[in-house]
Design a protein around this motif. Structure first.
Motif, short mmCIF file in Angstrom:
data_model
loop_
_atom_site.label_atom_id
_atom_site.label_comp_id
_atom_site.label_asym_id
_atom_site.label_seq_id
_atom_site.Cartn_x
_atom_site.Cartn_y
_atom_site.Cartn_z
N VAL A 30 0.82 -1.20 0.00
CA VAL A 30 0.00 0.00 0.00
C VAL A 30 0.86 1.26 0.00
O VAL A 30 0.48 2.28 -0.59
N PHE A 33 1.29 2.77 -3.36
CA PHE A 33 0.12 3.19 -4.13
C PHE A 33 -0.01 4.71 -4.17
O PHE A 33 -0.11 5.35 -3.11
N PRO A 34 -0.05 5.31 -5.35
CA PRO A 34 -0.51 6.71 -5.40
C PRO A 34 -1.95 6.77 -4.89
O PRO A 34 -2.72 5.81 -5.06
N ASN A 35 -2.31 7.86 -4.27
CA ASN A 35 -3.66 7.97 -3.72
C ASN A 35 -4.74 7.70 -4.75
O ASN A 35 -5.81 7.17 -4.44
N GLU A 36 -4.46 8.07 -6.01
CA GLU A 36 -5.46 7.96 -7.05
C GLU A 36 -5.88 6.52 -7.34
O GLU A 36 -6.99 6.29 -7.84
N PHE A 38 -6.70 4.20 -5.37
CA PHE A 38 -7.71 3.66 -4.46
C PHE A 38 -9.12 3.76 -5.03
O PHE A 38 -10.00 3.01 -4.64
N SER A 39 -9.32 4.66 -5.97
CA SER A 39 -10.65 4.76 -6.58
C SER A 39 -11.00 3.49 -7.34
O SER A 39 -12.17 3.06 -7.34
N GLN A 42 -11.80 0.78 -4.74
CA GLN A 42 -13.15 1.00 -4.19
C GLN A 42 -14.22 0.56 -5.17
O GLN A 42 -15.21 -0.08 -4.79
N ILE A 173 -0.73 7.95 -13.83
CA ILE A 173 -0.82 7.36 -12.50
C ILE A 173 -0.08 6.02 -12.46
O ILE A 173 0.64 5.73 -11.49
N TYR A 177 3.05 4.86 -10.12
CA TYR A 177 2.87 3.67 -9.29
C TYR A 177 4.00 2.66 -9.52
O TYR A 177 4.64 2.21 -8.57
#
Length: 249
Positions: A30, A33-36, A38-39, A42, A173, A177
């Motif tokens: 984790v 992981f770039p924050n992006e 996680f979309s 999800q 992204i 990553y």
């Protein structure tokens, strides 16, 4: 109907990277992981939960499970779970988690190659499976059609496939990553069919898919697209192999 363009039959999944001691750990950590991203995680969790209910699945199989992210989906949906991964350490940790959380008998994990059904198929705890290929797992196969054909032979199974798209945003992204995972130097290839492929050291390979590529791929493998959802980063598709007598949906 447009005739699908066949995918090239290259080598099966090259395990030099993902089968290495720290390969899968690098791409699934984790912290990398770039924050992006996680979309997309999800989105696929929501699609998995809804697909279990919509298509009355009784078990969830997660290929490339690593730490078992969709174990929580199976628990919430009250179905059985099997995690499959090449990394024996990840599987050992997931098995320990299953025991610690009192999920024995409802969940299991096995170190196996997704392509070799004999290594894991007999351990699947259910008859109406949702086989989940998460987080661009399919994009790590140089011949993705081979994997889909193998999985299409599992009786009564539906597939949930989550992949990166080929937009400039997604490509940017992904580059961040993979660099964070230590697979530089990276080479980006824009294929004739529109795919965007990253390659790197230790035979790292990861392909993103256009909508047409996905449609052609599933058609080539004799699968019907039942449902799909997209966001800025990727696409989640639920597909059903064509069979002589289909179960009611």
């Amino acid at each position: 109907m447009r005739r699908p363009e066949p995918f090239e039959a290259e080598a099966a999944h090259d395990t030099n990277f993902y089968g290495a001691e720290d390969g899968s750990a690098m791409v699934m950590r984790v912290a990398n992981f770039p924050n992006e991203v996680f979309s997309l995680l999800q989105l696929e969790a929501l699609v998995a939960f809804n697909a279990i209910q919509r298509y009355r699945r009784d078990a969830l199989v997660e290929l490339g499970c690593f730490d078992g992210r969709t174990l929580e989906v199976s628990r919430s949906a009250s179905v059985r779970y099997l995690g499959v991964d090449l990394d024996p350490e990840a599987i050992s940790n997931l098995q320990a988690r299953i025991v610690a959380e009192g999920l024995e008998g409802r969940a299991n994990a096995v170190a196996a190659n997704a392509l070799d059904l004999q290594q894991w198929r007999h351990q699947v705890p259910g008859e109406r499976l949702l086989i989940h290929l998460p987080f661009n797992f399919l994009g790590g196969f140089r011949d993705p059609a081979e994997l889909l054909r193998q999985l299409g032979s599992v009786p009564n199974a539906l597939l949930l496939v989550s992949v990166f798209n080929t937009s400039e945003y997604s490509t940017y992204i992904r580059q961040r990553y993979y660099a964070a995972c230590g697979v530089e130097p990276l080479t980006i290839t824009h294929g004739a069919r529109g795919g965007v492929t990253f390659t790197g050291r230790r035979h790292f390979f990861s392909q993103g898919f256009t909508a047409d590529m996905l449609s052609d791929l599933f058609e080539e493998c004799g699968m019907e697209l039942l449902w799909q959802m997209t966001n800025r980063l990727g696409t989640c598709v639920v597909a059903m192999p064509h069979r002589p007598k289909e179960e009611p949906r």
